[in-house]
Enzyme design. Sequence first.
Site, PDB file in Angstrom:
ATOM      1  N   GLY A 125       0.798  -1.226   0.000  1.00 50.09           N
ATOM      2  CA  GLY A 125       0.000   0.000   0.000  1.00 50.09           C
ATOM      3  C   GLY A 125       0.829   1.274   0.000  1.00 50.09           C
ATOM      4  O   GLY A 125       1.417   1.638   1.018  1.00 50.09           O
ATOM      5  N   THR A 127      -0.392   3.987  -2.658  1.00 51.12           N
ATOM      6  CA  THR A 127      -1.356   4.954  -3.198  1.00 51.12           C
ATOM      7  C   THR A 127      -2.444   5.311  -2.184  1.00 51.12           C
ATOM      8  O   THR A 127      -2.923   4.451  -1.442  1.00 51.12           O
ATOM      9  CB  THR A 127      -2.024   4.350  -4.459  1.00 51.12           C
ATOM     10  OG1 THR A 127      -1.001   3.937  -5.357  1.00 51.12           O
ATOM     11  CG2 THR A 127      -2.945   5.329  -5.141  1.00 51.12           C
ATOM     12  N   PRO A 129      -6.221   7.934  -1.735  1.00 55.30           N
ATOM     13  CA  PRO A 129      -7.261   8.532  -2.581  1.00 55.30           C
ATOM     14  C   PRO A 129      -6.808   9.852  -3.231  1.00 55.30           C
ATOM     15  O   PRO A 129      -7.127  10.107  -4.381  1.00 55.30           O
ATOM     16  CB  PRO A 129      -8.430   8.770  -1.617  1.00 55.30           C
ATOM     17  CG  PRO A 129      -8.224   7.761  -0.531  1.00 55.30           C
ATOM     18  CD  PRO A 129      -6.746   7.537  -0.419  1.00 55.30           C
ATOM     19  N   SER A 133       0.070   9.548  -8.345  1.00 56.46           N
ATOM     20  CA  SER A 133       1.376   9.872  -8.948  1.00 56.46           C
ATOM     21  C   SER A 133       2.245  10.618  -7.940  1.00 56.46           C
ATOM     22  O   SER A 133       3.455  10.439  -7.887  1.00 56.46           O
ATOM     23  CB  SER A 133       1.172  10.761 -10.180  1.00 56.46           C
ATOM     24  OG  SER A 133       0.341  10.119 -11.110  1.00 56.46           O
ATOM     25  N   GLN A 337     -10.240  -4.371 -33.793  1.00 55.18           N
ATOM     26  CA  GLN A 337     -10.558  -3.912 -35.156  1.00 55.18           C
ATOM     27  C   GLN A 337     -10.524  -5.075 -36.153  1.00 55.18           C
ATOM     28  O   GLN A 337     -11.401  -5.203 -37.006  1.00 55.18           O
ATOM     29  CB  GLN A 337      -9.542  -2.818 -35.557  1.00 55.18           C
ATOM     30  CG  GLN A 337      -9.925  -2.046 -36.801  1.00 55.18           C
ATOM     31  CD  GLN A 337     -11.174  -1.207 -36.586  1.00 55.18           C
ATOM     32  OE1 GLN A 337     -11.543  -0.886 -35.462  1.00 55.18           O
ATOM     33  NE2 GLN A 337     -11.852  -0.875 -37.673  1.00 55.18           N
ATOM     34  N   ILE A 338      -9.510  -5.920 -36.013  1.00 51.19           N
ATOM     35  CA  ILE A 338      -9.367  -7.061 -36.932  1.00 51.19           C
ATOM     36  C   ILE A 338     -10.540  -8.043 -36.766  1.00 51.19           C
ATOM     37  O   ILE A 338     -11.002  -8.642 -37.726  1.00 51.19           O
ATOM     38  CB  ILE A 338      -7.994  -7.752 -36.717  1.00 51.19           C
ATOM     39  CG1 ILE A 338      -6.887  -6.822 -37.231  1.00 51.19           C
ATOM     40  CG2 ILE A 338      -7.929  -9.122 -37.389  1.00 51.19           C
ATOM     41  CD1 ILE A 338      -5.473  -7.249 -36.873  1.00 51.19           C
ATOM     42  N   GLU A 364       1.451   1.154 -11.268  1.00 51.27           N
ATOM     43  CA  GLU A 364       2.877   1.289 -10.946  1.00 51.27           C
ATOM     44  C   GLU A 364       3.506   2.475 -11.687  1.00 51.27           C
ATOM     45  O   GLU A 364       4.637   2.429 -12.151  1.00 51.27           O
ATOM     46  CB  GLU A 364       3.633  -0.014 -11.212  1.00 51.27           C
ATOM     47  CG  GLU A 364       3.087  -1.119 -10.321  1.00 51.27           C
ATOM     48  CD  GLU A 364       4.012  -2.295 -10.091  1.00 51.27           C
ATOM     49  OE1 GLU A 364       5.230  -2.130 -10.205  1.00 51.27           O
ATOM     50  OE2 GLU A 364       3.479  -3.355  -9.776  1.00 51.27           O
ATOM     51  N   THR A 366       1.923   5.972 -14.075  1.00 55.69           N
ATOM     52  CA  THR A 366       1.304   6.174 -15.393  1.00 55.69           C
ATOM     53  C   THR A 366       2.388   6.406 -16.458  1.00 55.69           C
ATOM     54  O   THR A 366       3.555   6.637 -16.131  1.00 55.69           O
ATOM     55  CB  THR A 366       0.389   7.418 -15.359  1.00 55.69           C
ATOM     56  OG1 THR A 366       1.229   8.553 -15.053  1.00 55.69           O
ATOM     57  CG2 THR A 366      -0.704   7.313 -14.308  1.00 55.69           C
ATOM     58  N   SER A 367       1.942   6.390 -17.721  1.00 56.93           N
ATOM     59  CA  SER A 367       2.909   6.663 -18.809  1.00 56.93           C
ATOM     60  C   SER A 367       3.542   8.041 -18.648  1.00 56.93           C
ATOM     61  O   SER A 367       4.728   8.222 -18.922  1.00 56.93           O
ATOM     62  CB  SER A 367       2.202   6.570 -20.165  1.00 56.93           C
ATOM     63  OG  SER A 367       1.910   5.222 -20.446  1.00 56.93           O
TER      64      SER A 367
HETATM   65  C1  LIG Z   1      -6.012  -2.149 -10.892  1.00 54.85           C
HETATM   66  C2  LIG Z   1      -5.087  -1.283 -10.089  1.00 54.85           C
HETATM   67  C3  LIG Z   1      -4.234  -1.878  -9.169  1.00 54.85           C
HETATM   68  C4  LIG Z   1      -3.386  -1.086  -8.382  1.00 54.85           C
HETATM   69  N1  LIG Z   1      -2.625  -1.682  -7.409  1.00 54.85           N
HETATM   70  C5  LIG Z   1      -1.913  -0.903  -6.544  1.00 54.85           C
HETATM   71  C6  LIG Z   1      -1.247  -1.481  -5.422  1.00 54.85           C
HETATM   72  O1  LIG Z   1      -1.250  -2.708  -5.233  1.00 54.85           O
HETATM   73  N2  LIG Z   1      -0.603  -0.664  -4.562  1.00 54.85           N
HETATM   74  C7  LIG Z   1      -0.576   0.694  -4.722  1.00 54.85           C
HETATM   75  O2  LIG Z   1       0.024   1.371  -3.898  1.00 54.85           O
HETATM   76  N3  LIG Z   1      -1.213   1.275  -5.774  1.00 54.85           N
HETATM   77  C8  LIG Z   1      -1.879   0.522  -6.686  1.00 54.85           C
HETATM   78  N4  LIG Z   1      -2.554   1.105  -7.737  1.00 54.85           N
HETATM   79  C9  LIG Z   1      -2.535   2.559  -7.879  1.00 54.85           C
HETATM   80  C10 LIG Z   1      -1.776   3.073  -9.101  1.00 54.85           C
HETATM   81  O3  LIG Z   1      -0.402   2.924  -8.908  1.00 54.85           O
HETATM   82  C11 LIG Z   1      -2.201   4.528  -9.313  1.00 54.85           C
HETATM   83  O4  LIG Z   1      -3.528   4.494  -9.800  1.00 54.85           O
HETATM   84  C12 LIG Z   1      -1.315   5.263 -10.278  1.00 54.85           C
HETATM   85  O5  LIG Z   1      -0.038   5.466  -9.719  1.00 54.85           O
HETATM   86  C13 LIG Z   1      -1.894   6.616 -10.700  1.00 54.85           C
HETATM   87  O6  LIG Z   1      -2.327   7.363  -9.597  1.00 54.85           O
HETATM   88  P1  LIG Z   1      -3.805   8.022  -9.612  1.00 54.85           P
HETATM   89  O7  LIG Z   1      -4.729   6.950  -9.994  1.00 54.85           O
HETATM   90  O8  LIG Z   1      -4.020   8.699  -8.328  1.00 54.85           O
HETATM   91  O9  LIG Z   1      -3.758   9.079 -10.788  1.00 54.85           O
HETATM   92  P2  LIG Z   1      -3.260  10.604 -10.681  1.00 54.85           P
HETATM   93  O10 LIG Z   1      -1.927  10.639 -10.043  1.00 54.85           O
HETATM   94  O11 LIG Z   1      -4.342  11.431 -10.103  1.00 54.85           O
HETATM   95  O12 LIG Z   1      -3.089  10.967 -12.213  1.00 54.85           O
HETATM   96  C14 LIG Z   1      -4.157  11.433 -13.033  1.00 54.85           C
HETATM   97  C15 LIG Z   1      -3.572  11.832 -14.392  1.00 54.85           C
HETATM   98  O13 LIG Z   1      -2.646  12.928 -14.209  1.00 54.85           O
HETATM   99  C16 LIG Z   1      -1.392  12.593 -14.753  1.00 54.85           C
HETATM  100  N5  LIG Z   1      -0.326  13.225 -13.960  1.00 54.85           N
HETATM  101  C17 LIG Z   1      -0.158  13.228 -12.616  1.00 54.85           C
HETATM  102  N6  LIG Z   1       0.957  13.877 -12.279  1.00 54.85           N
HETATM  103  C18 LIG Z   1       1.523  14.306 -13.433  1.00 54.85           C
HETATM  104  C19 LIG Z   1       2.702  15.047 -13.767  1.00 54.85           C
HETATM  105  N7  LIG Z   1       3.536  15.463 -12.812  1.00 54.85           N
HETATM  106  N8  LIG Z   1       2.954  15.307 -15.073  1.00 54.85           N
HETATM  107  C20 LIG Z   1       2.107  14.862 -16.036  1.00 54.85           C
HETATM  108  N9  LIG Z   1       0.995  14.170 -15.791  1.00 54.85           N
HETATM  109  C21 LIG Z   1       0.696  13.887 -14.519  1.00 54.85           C
HETATM  110  C22 LIG Z   1      -1.342  11.067 -14.676  1.00 54.85           C
HETATM  111  O14 LIG Z   1      -0.367  10.543 -15.567  1.00 54.85           O
HETATM  112  C23 LIG Z   1      -2.765  10.714 -15.032  1.00 54.85           C
HETATM  113  O15 LIG Z   1      -2.908  10.749 -16.420  1.00 54.85           O
HETATM  114  C24 LIG Z   1      -3.370   0.327  -8.560  1.00 54.85           C
HETATM  115  C25 LIG Z   1      -4.215   0.906  -9.500  1.00 54.85           C
HETATM  116  C26 LIG Z   1      -5.084   0.131 -10.258  1.00 54.85           C
HETATM  117  C27 LIG Z   1      -6.007   0.802 -11.226  1.00 54.85           C
END
Ligand SMILES: Cc1cc2nc3c(=O)[nH]c(=O)nc-3n(C[C@H](O)[C@H](O)[C@H](O)COP(=O)(O)OP(=O)(O)OC[C@H]3O[C@@H](n4cnc5c(N)ncnc54)[C@H](O)[C@@H]3O)c2cc1C
Length: 380
Positions: A125, A127, A129, A133, A337-338, A364, A366-367
């Site tokens: 844990g 992340t 609410p 990121s 699509q295919i 883990e 985002t892109s």
């Molecule tokens: C199925 C699933 C399993 C998961 N399992 C785990 C787990 O086991 N343990 C755990 O700790 N977490 C887990 N996560 C959490 C996951 O790592 C986070 O969802 C992820 O890191 C993105 O955080 P967020 O959802 O709060 O998005 P946000 O951080 O709110 O991002 C929202 C958007 O803003 C963009 N953004 C944010 N900051 C920047 C920046 N500085 N520059 C440009 N763009 C930015 C992001 O790329 C994204 O497009 C899981 C998530 C999912 C969906």
Amino acid sequence: MFDFNLNENQRMIAEMVRSFGAKEITPFRKEWDDNQFFPIQVFKKLGELGLMGVLVPTEYGGSGFGYFEYVTAILELSKLDPSVGLSMAAHNSLCTGHILMFGNEEQKKKYLPKLATCEWLGAWGLTEPNTGSDAGNMRTVAKKEGEYYILNGAKNFITHGVSGDVAVVIARTGEIGDSHGMTAFLIEKGTPGFKGGRKEDKLGMRASETAELIFEDCKVHESQILGKVGEGFIQSMKILDGGRISIAALSLGIAEGALEASIQYSKERQQFNKPISSFQGISFKLADMATQLEAAKLLTFKAADLKNKGQKVTLAGAQAKLYASEVCVAISNEAVQIFGGYGFTKDYPVEKFYRDSKLCTIGEGTSEIQKLVISREILK
Ligand SMILES: Cc1cc2nc3c(=O)[nH]c(=O)nc-3n(C[C@H](O)[C@H](O)[C@H](O)COP(=O)(O)OP(=O)(O)OC[C@H]3O[C@@H](n4cnc5c(N)ncnc54)[C@H](O)[C@@H]3O)c2cc1C
């Protein structure tokens, strides 16, 4: 440079996963996906097969393999059901990996044998609410009281948040904004004040459990700290460096599954009295998909090779994860699509690959965050 051929262990793992999956995964995956059922029994069996402690040394009850074997195991599982690949990867890389990398001898002896056999399922844990990121800005606090820490707050999106038997939890022990102000704790299920919360209803990866962790005056002894006080966030970044290789592997499995299904279908499906594969519009799609997949494999195995050699993988892991996850979404999209209208139905596997693939560009890091990591590394 690494050997491009699968080694004997990788071949053995691939065969084992295929024969196990044909009986225990493929027949049930639609039902699990429809009902968001987390098939915990599958992970217990994967534990018996040695796939829940792939990287754990044999002295702690694991398989003692390296990253090549690990990538192959995740790839093959994800080809069958990406949800199973995701849960297996989270258990191995995150919870188990954190204890393996930063636990003391006593903690390793206590937890690793249980995790490697999946007698216990692991969660991790970081992340929250309001901080995904920007995880370093977390609000879950651990306040010192004598030999104990009292945790209050919540984590969300945690894989195995409800079913996990033990969780590695990062909580704030110092000031907000201080990267040394966070600490990693080992918290067992049943610890007073600690519980799983709401399970997410998801677009994809529906058979992998994703839920909240809730802490209400949760009292944890200081012996449950991993490493030193204040190291939790720095440790997590190192865990994610390796974890990203596993998400790249997950992406490869989805992409390979979608590509194989597309090649087969394009040869069978006839339109205008010809198989659709004979149309350049379709065969060029297949050519692009195959080339993207191959490039993603090279990046992923390069990162795995560096990791096996004990070298830093911050750049290579982020590049592999970024590229493999983006092409996995693109390949799954082209697969639908295919398949045309049939690709839009649940009768064929590609719609599920399409839904599941999207997690790979988010979990883990985002892109966009991978690009931050990569640009930071190359601008150093
Ligand atoms: C199925 C699933 C399993 C998961 N399992 C785990 C787990 O086991 N343990 C755990 O700790 N977490 C887990 N996560 C959490 C996951 O790592 C986070 O969802 C992820 O890191 C993105 O955080 P967020 O959802 O709060 O998005 P946000 O951080 O709110 O991002 C929202 C958007 O803003 C963009 N953004 C944010 N900051 C920047 C920046 N500085 N520059 C440009 N763009 C930015 C992001 O790329 C994204 O497009 C899981 C998530 C999912 C969906």
